[in-house]
Design an enzyme around this catalytic site. Structure first.
Site, PDB file in Angstrom:
ATOM      1  NE  ARG A  23      -3.547  -2.168   3.021  1.00 42.18           N
ATOM      2  CZ  ARG A  23      -4.696  -2.394   2.212  1.00 42.18           C
ATOM      3  NH1 ARG A  23      -5.127  -1.538   1.419  1.00 42.18           N
ATOM      4  NH2 ARG A  23      -5.401  -3.505   2.452  1.00 42.18           N
ATOM      5  CD  GLU A  60     -13.496  -4.402   8.785  1.00 44.52           C
ATOM      6  OE1 GLU A  60     -12.328  -4.450   9.582  1.00 44.52           O
ATOM      7  OE2 GLU A  60     -13.253  -4.676   7.627  1.00 44.52           O
ATOM      8  CG  ASP A  82     -14.155  -4.514   1.503  1.00 39.88           C
ATOM      9  OD1 ASP A  82     -14.352  -5.498   2.219  1.00 39.88           O
ATOM     10  OD2 ASP A  82     -13.148  -3.955   1.604  1.00 39.88           O
TER      11      ASP A  82
END
Length: 362
Positions: free
Chosen positions: A77, A235, A140
């Site tokens: 990242r 979450e 996701d």
């Protein structure tokens, strides 16, 4: 001799299932479509492009990786300043170094595979003058412009299996179990896994919950002879009280909380209010690991071959997507412009309500 087409592959952000399958689709299709071709694999995401760390990929590098999880190139990242830059720890722009590698290799195109942040940073590279084609990957399923991302179905399968296995111990001990799934901003994974596994309560970021409604749902099950309950919890699930907090107030609340995650907080509230034992399971990175399921292998291959077509036709600045069962491509600026949250009017939410699943909102 014809001009050589030079393409670099980059897997960026968090890993997920299907990255290798997508690279295989790209590599095999390009080698079948272009006679004079060089493919470079950038190591560890943008780091390889920044530092000029790469490997020349031969046709054999794309063999035997269809079923392999993770990414053979590695990933990382980078710090992203929304809409502005990709920077190092000191705030210095990294885009000039990326462009330098791009020019030194005389690349025709970067093929970048990643999630929401990667789509946004890829647009910055496009704006800096580099030719870019992107593929949407994330468990996701929250990338705008595509019905499904590769990695999503594999994660749904894993999350569903976790909850399946929890059922037997929950029923044996008459416990409440909370299974906390990935999904900080969007509830696609938790919704699909919750329905697929027969969860009794599903908590997602898009529908703020009231703890009193959760307690009522559990107590209702107990009074009707069902001694255990299963909660599928994203979450990023928020209570109706937390929803109205500012970002700073939310940060302070997390720091001051004695519970490590939202599921542990809800479990403590259930035990205190109902006196019923509540346990939390967090499968975490299991959801992103392992081989891709057959659906993701097929989808990633479709995306890879579609990316190859875009390169052959010099249609850059686009993201491959699937819409209504058809493989298409959309402008990268459109894909990078927003997040695909789960609509509260989505038909699957109504399906869940119709079979008695509670979302903690009523």
């Amino acid at each position: 001799m014809k001009n050589i087409t030079r393409v670099a592959l980059i897997t960026s952000g968090g890993d997920c299932q299907g990255l290798n399958a997508a690279m295989r689709g790209i590599g095999k299709a390009l080698h079948n479509k272009i006679e004079n071709l060089e493919i470079f694999g950038m190591y560890d995401g943008y780091r390889g492009l920044i530092e000029g760390d790469y490997k020349f990929m031969e046709p054999k590098d794309f063999a035997g990786i269809l079923t392999q999880g993770g990414t053979i190139l590695g990933t990382s990242r980078q710090r992203y300043v929304p809409g502005k830059d990709i920077v190092d720890e000191n705030g210095n722009s990294l885009i000039p170094a990326m462009k330098d590698t791009y020019n030194k290799l005389n690349l025709d195109c970067l093929v970048i595979m990643g999630g929401n942040g990667t789509q946004k940073s890829a647009k910055l590279l496009m704006d800096a003058g580099m030719n870019v084609v992107t593929l949407p990957k994330t468990i996701d399923n929250d990338i705008w412009g595509t019905d499904t991302t590769f990695g999503f179905q594999s994660a749904v399968d894993i999350a569903t299996n976790v909850i399946d296995y929890i059922h037997s111990t929950a029923s044996s001990h008459s416990r409440v179990f909370l299974v906390e799934l990935m999904g900080r901003d969007a509830g696609w994974l938790t919704l699909h896994a919750g329905i697929g596994s027969g969860a009794d309560i599903i908590l997602i970021p898009e529908i703020p919950y009231d703890i009193d409604n959760i307690l009522k749902a559990i107590d209702h099950r107990r009074r009707h002879g069902r001694s255990f309950s299963i909660l599928a919890v994203a979450e990023g699930a928020k209570s109706v009280h937390d929803q109205i907090l500012t970002e700073e107030e939310s940060r302070r609340r997390r720091e001051e909380s004695k519970h490590s995650t939202i599921s542990y907080e809800i479990a403590a509230q259930i035990e205190a209010a109902l006196g019923q034992e509540a346990r939390v399971t967090v499968p975490g990175h299991y959801q992103r690991g392992g081989p891709p399921c057959p659906y993701d292998r097929v989808l990633a291959t479709q995306f890879g071959t579609a990316a190859a077509d875009l390169i052959v036709n010099k249609q850059y600045g686009r993201m491959v997507a699937i819409q209504n069962g058809h493989i298409v491509s959309i402008p990268l600026e459109e894909a990078a412009s927003k997040t695909k949250f789960l609509p509260t009017y989505h038909p699957l939410i109504q399906v869940a309500r119709d079979i008695g699943i509670s979302f903690g909102d009523k």
